[in-house]
Design an enzyme around this catalytic site. Structure first.
Site, mmCIF file in Angstrom:
data_model
loop_
_atom_site.group_PDB
_atom_site.id
_atom_site.type_symbol
_atom_site.label_atom_id
_atom_site.label_comp_id
_atom_site.label_asym_id
_atom_site.label_seq_id
_atom_site.Cartn_x
_atom_site.Cartn_y
_atom_site.Cartn_z
ATOM 1 N N HIS A 248 14.143 -44.964 -46.345
ATOM 2 C CA HIS A 248 13.921 -45.786 -45.150
ATOM 3 C C HIS A 248 15.002 -46.857 -45.025
ATOM 4 O O HIS A 248 15.123 -47.729 -45.892
ATOM 5 C CB HIS A 248 12.541 -46.455 -45.194
ATOM 6 C CG HIS A 248 12.286 -47.312 -43.987
ATOM 7 N ND1 HIS A 248 11.751 -46.802 -42.821
ATOM 8 C CD2 HIS A 248 12.544 -48.627 -43.749
ATOM 9 C CE1 HIS A 248 11.679 -47.776 -41.930
ATOM 10 N NE2 HIS A 248 12.156 -48.889 -42.467
ATOM 11 N N CYS B 200 9.019 -42.020 -41.748
ATOM 12 C CA CYS B 200 8.585 -41.948 -43.149
ATOM 13 C C CYS B 200 7.319 -41.108 -43.259
ATOM 14 O O CYS B 200 7.154 -40.355 -44.228
ATOM 15 C CB CYS B 200 8.353 -43.340 -43.717
ATOM 16 S SG CYS B 200 9.874 -44.205 -44.170
ATOM 17 N N ASN C 127 21.467 -44.414 -31.875
ATOM 18 C CA ASN C 127 21.170 -45.648 -31.153
ATOM 19 C C ASN C 127 20.882 -46.758 -32.154
ATOM 20 O O ASN C 127 20.221 -46.519 -33.173
ATOM 21 C CB ASN C 127 19.953 -45.446 -30.244
ATOM 22 C CG ASN C 127 20.199 -44.399 -29.181
ATOM 23 O OD1 ASN C 127 21.290 -44.309 -28.643
ATOM 24 N ND2 ASN C 127 19.190 -43.592 -28.882
ATOM 25 N N HIS D 295 13.912 -46.315 -38.005
ATOM 26 C CA HIS D 295 14.324 -45.579 -39.223
ATOM 27 C C HIS D 295 15.539 -44.811 -38.747
ATOM 28 O O HIS D 295 15.424 -44.013 -37.804
ATOM 29 C CB HIS D 295 13.183 -44.655 -39.672
ATOM 30 C CG HIS D 295 13.477 -43.842 -40.909
ATOM 31 N ND1 HIS D 295 12.599 -43.761 -41.975
ATOM 32 C CD2 HIS D 295 14.533 -43.034 -41.232
ATOM 33 C CE1 HIS D 295 13.109 -42.954 -42.901
ATOM 34 N NE2 HIS D 295 14.274 -42.492 -42.469
ATOM 35 N N ASP E 42 13.149 -32.898 -32.051
ATOM 36 C CA ASP E 42 12.640 -34.063 -31.329
ATOM 37 C C ASP E 42 11.410 -33.659 -30.526
ATOM 38 O O ASP E 42 11.372 -32.595 -29.900
ATOM 39 C CB ASP E 42 13.727 -34.626 -30.393
ATOM 40 C CG ASP E 42 13.402 -36.032 -29.928
ATOM 41 O OD1 ASP E 42 14.109 -36.976 -30.333
ATOM 42 O OD2 ASP E 42 12.425 -36.191 -29.153
ATOM 43 N N HIS F 137 18.447 -42.582 -37.456
ATOM 44 C CA HIS F 137 18.406 -41.163 -37.109
ATOM 45 C C HIS F 137 19.595 -40.836 -36.229
ATOM 46 O O HIS F 137 20.076 -41.681 -35.470
ATOM 47 C CB HIS F 137 17.093 -40.801 -36.410
ATOM 48 C CG HIS F 137 16.736 -41.695 -35.265
ATOM 49 N ND1 HIS F 137 16.137 -42.922 -35.432
ATOM 50 C CD2 HIS F 137 16.912 -41.543 -33.929
ATOM 51 C CE1 HIS F 137 15.949 -43.475 -34.264
ATOM 52 N NE2 HIS F 137 16.419 -42.674 -33.323
HETATM 53 P P1 5GP Z 1 15.663 -43.441 -30.403
HETATM 54 O O1 5GP Z 1 15.378 -43.816 -28.986
HETATM 55 O O2 5GP Z 1 15.007 -44.366 -31.391
HETATM 56 O O3 5GP Z 1 17.118 -43.216 -30.683
HETATM 57 O O4 5GP Z 1 15.023 -41.997 -30.601
HETATM 58 C C1 5GP Z 1 13.772 -41.770 -31.152
HETATM 59 C C2 5GP Z 1 13.453 -40.322 -30.912
HETATM 60 O O5 5GP Z 1 12.359 -39.964 -31.735
HETATM 61 C C3 5GP Z 1 13.052 -40.005 -29.457
HETATM 62 O O6 5GP Z 1 13.939 -39.040 -28.927
HETATM 63 C C4 5GP Z 1 11.618 -39.494 -29.599
HETATM 64 O O7 5GP Z 1 11.340 -38.425 -28.708
HETATM 65 C C5 5GP Z 1 11.538 -39.067 -31.051
HETATM 66 N N1 5GP Z 1 10.220 -39.174 -31.643
HETATM 67 C C6 5GP Z 1 9.415 -40.268 -31.608
HETATM 68 N N2 5GP Z 1 8.274 -40.023 -32.282
HETATM 69 C C7 5GP Z 1 8.366 -38.750 -32.755
HETATM 70 C C8 5GP Z 1 7.487 -37.919 -33.530
HETATM 71 O O8 5GP Z 1 6.387 -38.306 -33.931
HETATM 72 N N3 5GP Z 1 7.929 -36.654 -33.805
HETATM 73 C C9 5GP Z 1 9.149 -36.189 -33.387
HETATM 74 N N4 5GP Z 1 9.460 -34.930 -33.713
HETATM 75 N N5 5GP Z 1 9.993 -36.948 -32.653
HETATM 76 C C10 5GP Z 1 9.605 -38.209 -32.347
HETATM 77 ZN ZN ZN Z 2 10.960 -44.966 -42.301
#
Ligand code: 5GP
Ligand code: ZN
Length: 114
Positions: free
Chosen positions: A46, A7, A87, A98, A30, A100
């Protein structure tokens, strides 16, 4: 959600490398890429987990996949292919609450899902 990283990216409070944006959807690189192309596609609304998508918000999932289609063409990964991953929850390895969708591409990915 003030304490939500994504967010805050949507609000511009945390910088990101945006690759696509429309009324409902934002996509950005990412921060910790696992492949040459690693893009996160999120709804601007959100929603914490895919298990909590309400019926009235299900159109956002269609909007996300429409965006994925456009992004894949723009990033020139439509022909060679790519993987989309979402995931959910602790066992699913979800770190950011959030929803994704990861677009992963740019190399030959393994055939095993986990
Ligand atoms: P999850 O494990 O929740 O499926 O993936 C979260 C993803 O968000 C991870 O691949 C992580 O590298 C990415 N991520 C986390 N914080 C940030 C951020 O502040 N900026 C960006 N661009 N990616 C983020
Ligand atoms: Zn959010």
């Amino acid at each position: 959600m003030e304490d939500c990283v994504f967010c805050n990216i949507i609000a511009g409070k945390i910088p990101s490398e945006k690759v696509y944006e429309d009324e409902n959807v934002l996509a950005f690189k990412d921060i910790n890429p696992v492949a040459p192309v690693h893009i996160l596609v999120i709804p601007k609304k959100h929603i914490d987990k895919i298990i909590n998508v309400k019926d009235e918000d299900s159109y956002l999932i269609a909007e996300i996949f429409k965006a994925i289609n456009k992004i894949a063409k723009e990033q020139n990964i439509d022909k060679d292919g790519f993987r989309v991953i979402a995931n959910c929850g602790e066992n699913g390895g979800q770190e950011v609450m959030h929803i994704h969708f990861h677009i992963i591409a740019g190399k030959k990915l393994g055939t095993k899902i986990c």
